[in-house]
Design a protein around this motif. Sequence first.
Motif, PDB file in Angstrom:
ATOM      1  N   ASP A 133       0.820  -1.208   0.000  1.00 38.25           N
ATOM      2  CA  ASP A 133       0.000   0.000   0.000  1.00 38.25           C
ATOM      3  C   ASP A 133       0.859   1.266   0.000  1.00 38.25           C
ATOM      4  OD1 ASP A 133      -2.363  -1.383  -0.091  1.00 38.25           O
ATOM      5  OD2 ASP A 133      -2.870  -1.114   2.020  1.00 38.25           O
ATOM      6  N   LEU A 134       1.961   1.220   0.725  1.00 35.42           N
ATOM      7  CA  LEU A 134       2.845   2.388   0.749  1.00 35.42           C
ATOM      8  C   LEU A 134       3.422   2.642  -0.635  1.00 35.42           C
ATOM      9  CD1 LEU A 134       4.312   4.626   2.312  1.00 35.42           C
ATOM     10  CD2 LEU A 134       6.118   2.957   2.819  1.00 35.42           C
ATOM     11  N   ASP A 135       3.857   1.601  -1.295  1.00 32.96           N
ATOM     12  CA  ASP A 135       4.402   1.747  -2.645  1.00 32.96           C
ATOM     13  C   ASP A 135       3.354   2.351  -3.580  1.00 32.96           C
ATOM     14  OD1 ASP A 135       6.720   0.988  -4.504  1.00 32.96           O
ATOM     15  OD2 ASP A 135       5.003   0.070  -5.511  1.00 32.96           O
ATOM     16  N   ARG A 136       2.120   1.901  -3.443  1.00 36.09           N
ATOM     17  CA  ARG A 136       1.032   2.414  -4.277  1.00 36.09           C
ATOM     18  C   ARG A 136       0.732   3.873  -3.966  1.00 36.09           C
ATOM     19  NH1 ARG A 136      -4.932  -0.444  -4.374  1.00 36.09           N
ATOM     20  NH2 ARG A 136      -6.012   1.101  -5.702  1.00 36.09           N
ATOM     21  N   ALA A 137       0.700   4.209  -2.679  1.00 36.75           N
ATOM     22  CA  ALA A 137       0.424   5.594  -2.288  1.00 36.75           C
ATOM     23  C   ALA A 137       1.520   6.533  -2.773  1.00 36.75           C
ATOM     24  CB  ALA A 137       0.282   5.698  -0.769  1.00 36.75           C
ATOM     25  N   LEU A 138       2.770   6.120  -2.621  1.00 30.40           N
ATOM     26  CA  LEU A 138       3.884   6.971  -3.036  1.00 30.40           C
ATOM     27  C   LEU A 138       3.941   7.112  -4.550  1.00 30.40           C
ATOM     28  CD1 LEU A 138       6.725   5.861  -0.593  1.00 30.40           C
ATOM     29  CD2 LEU A 138       5.054   7.702  -0.343  1.00 30.40           C
ATOM     30  N   ALA A 139       3.575   6.070  -5.276  1.00 28.53           N
ATOM     31  CA  ALA A 139       3.512   6.177  -6.735  1.00 28.53           C
ATOM     32  C   ALA A 139       2.475   7.215  -7.143  1.00 28.53           C
ATOM     33  CB  ALA A 139       3.176   4.815  -7.347  1.00 28.53           C
ATOM     34  N   GLY A 140       1.348   7.261  -6.411  1.00 28.24           N
ATOM     35  CA  GLY A 140       0.322   8.250  -6.696  1.00 28.24           C
ATOM     36  C   GLY A 140       0.783   9.662  -6.411  1.00 28.24           C
ATOM     37  N   VAL A 141       1.493   9.837  -5.299  1.00 24.37           N
ATOM     38  CA  VAL A 141       2.037  11.161  -4.972  1.00 24.37           C
ATOM     39  C   VAL A 141       3.027  11.597  -6.042  1.00 24.37           C
ATOM     40  CG1 VAL A 141       3.444  12.442  -3.322  1.00 24.37           C
ATOM     41  CG2 VAL A 141       1.656  10.902  -2.491  1.00 24.37           C
ATOM     42  N   HIS A 142       3.889  10.688  -6.442  1.00 18.75           N
ATOM     43  CA  HIS A 142       4.865  10.990  -7.492  1.00 18.75           C
ATOM     44  C   HIS A 142       4.158  11.428  -8.772  1.00 18.75           C
ATOM     45  CE1 HIS A 142       7.780  10.236 -10.717  1.00 18.75           C
ATOM     46  NE2 HIS A 142       8.735  10.285  -9.797  1.00 18.75           N
ATOM     47  N   ARG A 143       3.065  10.771  -9.114  1.00 27.98           N
ATOM     48  CA  ARG A 143       2.346  11.070 -10.357  1.00 27.98           C
ATOM     49  C   ARG A 143       1.742  12.476 -10.345  1.00 27.98           C
ATOM     50  NH1 ARG A 143      -2.759  11.264 -12.113  1.00 27.98           N
ATOM     51  NH2 ARG A 143      -3.566  10.662 -10.062  1.00 27.98           N
ATOM     52  N   ILE A 144       1.194  12.909  -9.221  1.00 27.01           N
ATOM     53  CA  ILE A 144       0.495  14.202  -9.197  1.00 27.01           C
ATOM     54  C   ILE A 144       1.434  15.382  -8.951  1.00 27.01           C
ATOM     55  CG2 ILE A 144      -1.650  13.112  -8.464  1.00 27.01           C
ATOM     56  CD1 ILE A 144      -1.191  14.297  -5.659  1.00 27.01           C
ATOM     57  N   LEU A 145       2.644  15.119  -8.455  1.00 32.59           N
ATOM     58  CA  LEU A 145       3.592  16.207  -8.217  1.00 32.59           C
ATOM     59  C   LEU A 145       4.237  16.673  -9.520  1.00 32.59           C
ATOM     60  CD1 LEU A 145       5.657  15.291  -5.021  1.00 32.59           C
ATOM     61  CD2 LEU A 145       4.406  17.430  -5.402  1.00 32.59           C
ATOM     62  N   LYS A 146       4.477  17.962  -9.603  1.00 35.43           N
ATOM     63  CA  LYS A 146       5.310  18.486 -10.681  1.00 35.43           C
ATOM     64  C   LYS A 146       6.731  17.955 -10.493  1.00 35.43           C
ATOM     65  CE  LYS A 146       2.809  22.904 -11.043  1.00 35.43           C
ATOM     66  NZ  LYS A 146       2.930  24.382 -10.850  1.00 35.43           N
ATOM     67  N   PRO A 147       7.513  17.867 -11.560  1.00 34.30           N
ATOM     68  CA  PRO A 147       8.899  17.421 -11.410  1.00 34.30           C
ATOM     69  C   PRO A 147       9.686  18.264 -10.406  1.00 34.30           C
ATOM     70  CG  PRO A 147       8.263  17.411 -13.714  1.00 34.30           C
ATOM     71  CD  PRO A 147       7.131  18.066 -12.974  1.00 34.30           C
ATOM     72  N   SER A 148       9.306  19.534 -10.278  1.00 32.66           N
ATOM     73  CA  SER A 148       9.976  20.433  -9.333  1.00 32.66           C
ATOM     74  C   SER A 148       9.318  20.433  -7.961  1.00 32.66           C
ATOM     75  CB  SER A 148       9.949  21.859  -9.891  1.00 32.66           C
ATOM     76  OG  SER A 148       8.601  22.298 -10.075  1.00 32.66           O
ATOM     77  N   GLY A 149       8.283  19.602  -7.781  1.00 37.58           N
ATOM     78  CA  GLY A 149       7.511  19.625  -6.541  1.00 37.58           C
ATOM     79  C   GLY A 149       8.214  18.954  -5.377  1.00 37.58           C
ATOM     80  N   LYS A 150       7.587  19.073  -4.196  1.00 40.74           N
ATOM     81  CA  LYS A 150       8.146  18.477  -2.977  1.00 40.74           C
ATOM     82  C   LYS A 150       7.057  17.736  -2.213  1.00 40.74           C
ATOM     83  CE  LYS A 150      12.325  20.101  -3.463  1.00 40.74           C
ATOM     84  NZ  LYS A 150      12.799  21.264  -2.731  1.00 40.74           N
TER      85      LYS A 150
END
Length: 234
Positions: A133-150
Amino acid sequence: MNDSSSPDIIRHVAAGQLCCDPIWEAAYKRFETPEQEIAKFIKRLRRFGFETLKRDCRIVEIFCGRGNGLVALERMGFRNLEGVDLSDSLLEEYRGPAQLHLADCLDLPLDANHYDVVIVQGGLHHLPDMPTDLDRALAGVHRILKPSGKFYVIEPWKTPFLVFAHAVTELSLMRTLYAKGDALAIMTERERVTYEQWLGMPDVIRETFQRHFEIESWKTTWGKLAAIAAPRVH
């Protein structure tokens, strides 16, 4: 955006999803008043350096609960705010202009490469199937963040202080005399399986983060993980 007495909620899933049980939610509400929680969040955001961020940056808080983290951001002057949680009863308590989403944080219904900041303040440790679940959640965060995001993260972490705090607050006398300690003990009891699962795999958690993010800061003190991460280029 909605500034009226009821929050503006986009319902991506049906209300009444199995999220946090009513006993946990009642203890959570007793643990801190909204103003106490907002003040805590403002101090935390300042330690993260949010005062240096542009006030028009796009921020989404996942696992936002009753939205006091969003209120803290509003009071600091941020204007483009969204929140995501699976508990409609908690979201309904929010009052403010942020756009809310009733949705599963494992399947974020948000635009890709859209946000400057994603923040979570105590939600990842509720995930039942670790580390999947953590891997899935973090993949989702990565997807919605801009490349310059934090990505800014606050979660419980097993330090000597946390072990001591739980030992004290779970004493029957302390629970009788200290209402906040009793509320913490109830919350821990109700989420014990996921909570202890999270605390028991620190190396796996960090490795999972590193799969998706470049870690810029990873501090574990006073029973908390405070992390700042940037999207890894895949």
